[in-house]
Design an enzyme around this catalytic site. Structure first.
Site, short mmCIF file in Angstrom:
data_model
loop_
_atom_site.label_atom_id
_atom_site.label_comp_id
_atom_site.label_asym_id
_atom_site.label_seq_id
_atom_site.Cartn_x
_atom_site.Cartn_y
_atom_site.Cartn_z
N ASP A 192 -13.15 27.07 35.57
CA ASP A 192 -12.27 27.19 34.61
C ASP A 192 -13.28 26.76 33.35
O ASP A 192 -13.69 25.62 33.23
CB ASP A 192 -11.15 26.40 34.94
CG ASP A 192 -10.14 26.69 33.85
OD1 ASP A 192 -9.57 27.90 33.82
OD2 ASP A 192 -9.54 25.87 32.99
N GLU A 202 -15.70 31.26 33.73
CA GLU A 202 -15.33 31.57 32.57
C GLU A 202 -16.17 31.33 31.51
O GLU A 202 -16.38 30.27 31.16
CB GLU A 202 -13.82 31.19 32.08
CG GLU A 202 -12.80 31.75 32.94
CD GLU A 202 -11.36 31.10 32.38
OE1 GLU A 202 -10.54 32.08 32.16
OE2 GLU A 202 -11.34 29.94 32.19
#
Ligand code: CA
Length: 649
Positions: free
Chosen positions: A333, A364
Site C-alpha cells: 500500500d 501502489e
C-alpha cells in the site's frame, strides 16, 4: 528533547553506529525450556517485562530486563512461555510507559497485550507438507476482503464461518446451499484465478474484536504488523486461533492451486500512542527537517522506512510472513512512501530465500501527500521505476483510467464508455508501455499490474453506470453497460503485464456508487452471491478470457523483449485500434490480431493475408475452443474486442 532534536539524533551517524541492531531475534522466542524476550529501546534507562496469564488480570511477574549492546534489552524466562501474555514498561525521561511489543507475533483481543507464542503449536494438520501452487504461465490476481467473501448468507457458508478465515477452507459451498451453483473457493477455482490478494489480514485497529460481526473496515490501519487480525478468527481472545486459522486458509488455497498475496501497509499505523512510539519515541515516524511529522499517507503518521531500524523491521516482518505463513506475494500500500533501496533489498532477500521471482512483489507507486526521504533515498513512485528491480511491479493507473475514465472524476468516461482521444493510451498499454516514456520508465511487463478496478474508488460497474446510465439504477441490468464491461475486461486481458481485478468485477459488483467504502456497512461491501449468478454470462466471459490468456505465450511474456512481439499497431479511425502479437510458440496460432472497437458502429477490418480464425469476440471469449475461420474482410462489432488467430501453416 524536542521533535527536531529527536530527528537529528535518530538520523545521525553516531546513532546508527551505536544503536543499529542487526539481529532478527527481537520480540519473544519460545523454546522447549526457555523463552527469550528482547526489546530495542535505545534511549530507555530501565525496561521491565510484565507477564500475565490473560488480558485482564494483573501481572504475575514483573522483572527488570538486562541492558545489552545496541540498545537491546533482554530477559530469559526459564520455561516455554507459549500462551503467556506480556508487555514492557519503558522508563525514559523520568517517565514510564507501558507498551505492547512492536515485534509481537500474537496478542489477545484488540492487541492490548502481546502474547508469546511457540509457532510449532499453531500449525494446522498437514502444514509441514504445504507447497506453493505450481507456477502458472500467467498470474491472475483476485483482490478480496475476508469479510466480503462469505458474509452474505447466500454464500452457503455455515454461519459461524461467514466473514472469517474459515470460510476459505470450505469446499462444496453452493448458492443458498442449494447444491448447484458453486460459491467461495469452488467458484474461485472455476474462475481460474491463480492468486487471491487479501485486503489486510495483519492485526488492524479499526474493528473492535470484542464487538459484533456486522462491523466493517478494509483494515488499512495496522496495529500489530506481525499478528493476524483477530476479528476474522473464530476466537478473538486466544492468540493461537487467529494464527492457526489464517494458516488453514493459506493451506486450503494452496491445496486448490491458488496462491495467497498479502496486502501490507508499512506506510502508516492506526495510531501513534501504540507500540512503536511507546517503545522508542519518534523513531519510527518520518519527520520534516523542522521535526514536524510528514503526512504522505494522509493519515498523519508516516512510517520512517528510511531509518535503519524501521527498514529492518519492515524487512524482517515480510520475511516472517513469507517463511512462517507461506505467503506467495505482497502488495504494498502506498509503496511510494518506501524508498527504492528498501524495496530492492526486500526483492533480493526474497529471491535468495525462495528463488528468483517466486514471491510476487508489487505496489501502489504513489503517495497521498508530501513525505520527503532522507538524503540519497528515492521514493518507490512510478517515475523511479527504473531504480526498482525488474521483479518489483506497480499498479498501472494509466491503463485503468484510459479504459474506464479517471478515478477521481466520476463522470469522465474512458475508452469503453464514450471517452475520446484515448486510442494511443490503449495501444501503449498493449505493449506494456515503452521504456522511452520517461514518466513511466518500465523495464519490462514484469513490472506492470494491469487492472481496471480495485477496492479503492468506484467499482467498474458503478463507474460504467454513472458514465453511461446516469439514473443510478445500479441494480438494474443494462445490456450496453454489460457490453462495455466485457470490453474493458477484454482490453485488460490482451495487455502485457500481470492481471489483477477486484472480486466481483466479473459479476457487475455494485456498491451503489459508494466510492470509498472503507468503513461503510458490510451490506454495501460484501459480495452479493445471488447477483454473481444474475450476471453469470459476464462471469463466463471473464472465465473464458482467463483461460485464453494463460494459453497465449505472446500475451504472457514478461521479459524485456516482450515489446518486440507487438508487430503492428494501427489506429485506422478514431475509437478503433488494432495490433498484432507475435505468438510464435503457440502450436495453432502463431500470430494474434487484437482489434478494439469503442465506436457505436461495427468496424470492417481487412485481415492481412493467410488464414485467420476468430478466437474471442465481444460476446464470447471461448470461441478459441472451437475456432472457425473468418473471411479476409470481417467485422468487429460496436463496443467490443475481437481477437483473431493466424493459423500456423
Ligand atoms: Ca484487530
Amino acid at each position: 528533547m524536542n521533535q527536531k532534536e529527536y530527528r537529528e539524533l535518530y538520523e545521525s551517524k553516531a546513532f546508527a553506529e551505536t544503536y543499529l541492531y542487526e539481529g532478527n531475534d527481537l520480540g519473544a522466542r519460545c523454546k522447549e525450556n526457555s523463552t527469550v524476550f528482547k526489546l530495542w529501546s535505545p534511549l530507555a534507562v530501565c525496561v521491565q517485562l510484565n507477564l500475565y496469564k490473560d488480558c485482564e488480570s494483573p501481572a504475575f511477574l514483573s522483572v527488570a530486563m538486562k541492558k545489552e549492546e545496541k540498545g537491546v534489552w533482554s530477559h530469559l524466562e526459564p520455561k516455554n512461555c507459549h500462551g503467556v501474555f506480556y508487555d514492557f514498561s519503558v522508563t525514559e525521561n523520568n517517565e514510564t510507559r507501558t507498551t505492547p511489543d512492536p515485534y509481537a507475533r500474537s496478542c489477545g483481543c484488540n492487541g492490548t497485550r502481546s502474547m508469546a507464542v511457540d509457532l510449532d503449536k499453531t500449525n494446522p494438520d498437514g502444514w509441514e507438507l504445504d507447497q506453493p501452487p505450481k507456477a502458472s504461465a500467467e498470474q491472475v490476481i483476485y483482490e478480496i476482503h475476508v469479510k466480503d467473501f462469505s458474509h452474505d448468507p447466500a454464500s452457503g457458508v455455515r454461519e459461524d464461518y461467514r466473514g472469517r478465515y474459515k470460510a476459505f477452507t470450505l469446499t462444496g459451498t453452493t448458492l443458498n446451499d442449494q447444491g448447484e451453483k458453486p460459491t467461495c473457493l469452488d467458484y474461485l477455482k472455476q474462475l481460474g484465478v491463480t492468486h487471491v490478494q487479501l485486503l489486510p489480514v495483519y492485526d488492524f485497529g479499526s474493528v473492535d474484536e470484542a464487538g459484533g460481526d456486522d462491523q466493517f473496515n478494509w483494515g488499512y490501519d495496522p496495529q500489530n504488523y506481525n499478528v493476524p487480525e483477530g476479528s476474522y478468527a473464530t476466537d478473538t481472545t486466544d492468540g493461537v486461533t487467529r494464527i492457526r486459522e489464517l494458516k488453514e486458509l493459506i493451506l486450503t488455497l494452496h491445496q486448490n492451486g491458488i496462491g495467497v498475496i498479502m496486502d501490507v501497509v508499512y506506510n502508516h499505523t492506526y495510531r501513534r500512542d501504540y507500540c512503536f512510539d511507546l517503545a522508542v519515541p519518534n523513531y519510527y515516524y518520518r519527520q520534516f527537517e523542522d521535526g514536524r511529522g510528514t503526512n504522505g499517507s494522509a493519515c498523519g503518521n508516516d512510517m520512517a522506512s528510511d531509518r535503519e531500524m524501521c527498514a529492518n523491521y519492515i524487512y524482517d516482518s515480510l520475511m516472517y510472513w513469507a517463511k512462517e505463513y507461506h505467503m506467495d506475494g505482497f502488495r504494498f500500500d502506498l509503496m511510494g512512501l518506501l524508498d527504492t533501496d528498501l524495496m530492492n533489498r526486500i526483492r533480493e532477500g526474497m529471491d535468495r530465500e525462495f528463488g528468483k521471482g517466486t514471491i510476487l512483489l508489487y505496489g501502489e507507486p504513489w503517495t497521498a501527500g508530501e513525505s520527503p526521504l532522507r538524503d540519497g533515498k528515492h521514493p518507490s513512485v512510478k517515475t523511479n521505476l527504473d531504480r526498482l528491480d525488474e521483479g518489483i511491479g506497480v499498479f498501472c493507473d494509466t491503463i485503468r483510467d484510459a479504459v474506464k475514465g479517471h478515478v477521481f472524476e466520476e463522470t469522465v468516461p474512458g475508452f469503453v464508455n464514450g471517452g475520446k482521444g484515448l486510442d494511443t493510451q490503449i495501444l501503449k498499454a498493449a505493449r506494456g508501455f515503452a521504456p522511452a516514456e520517461t514518466s513511466f520508465p518500465v523495464k519490462s511487463p514484469n513490472q506492470l499490474i494491469t487492472y481496471v478496478s480495485a477496492h479503492d474508488n468506484l467499482t467498474l460497474w458503478d463507474k460504467l453506470m454513472i458514465t453511461m446510465r446516469p439514473g443510478k439504477e445500479f441494480d438494474r441490468r443494462w445490456d450496453d453497460v454489460v457490453r462495455a464491461n466485457r470490453m474493458a475486461a477484454a482490453i485488460c486481458f490482451t495487455c502485457q503485464g500481470r492481471l489483477f481485478f477486484q472480486a466481483g468485477e466479473e459479476a457487475a459488483r455494485t456498491k451503489h456508487g459508494d466510492e470509498n467504502s472503507y468503513r461503510s456497512s458490510v451490506a454495501v461491501n460484501r459480495i452479493d452471491w445471488n447477483r454473481v449468478y444474475e450476471y453469470e454470462d459476464l462471469t463466463a466471459y471473464y472465465r473464458g478470457l482467463i483461460a485464453f490468456r494463460k494459453q497465449m505465450p505472446g500475451l504472457c511474456d514478461k521479459t524485456k523483449d516482450a515489446q518486440k512481439r507487438i508487430l503492428e499497431e494501427k489506429n485506422p479511425v478514431s475509437g478503433v485500434v488494432w495490433f498484432c502479437v507475435d505468438n510464435r510458440e503457440h502450436p495453432e496460432w502463431d500470430r494474434l490480431l487484437v482489434c478494439c472497437n469503442s465506436t457505436d458502429k461495427p468496424f470492417s477490418i481487412d485481415l492481412p493475408q493467410n488464414v485467420w480464425e476468430l478466437l474471442v469476440d465481444g460476446e464470447n471469449s471461448g470461441l478459441w475452443k472451437d475456432a472457425k475461420q473468418v473471411t479476409a474482410s470481417t467485422v468487429v462489432e460496436r463496443v467490443s474486442v475481437s481477437v483473431f488467430g493466424r493459423k500456423r501453416i
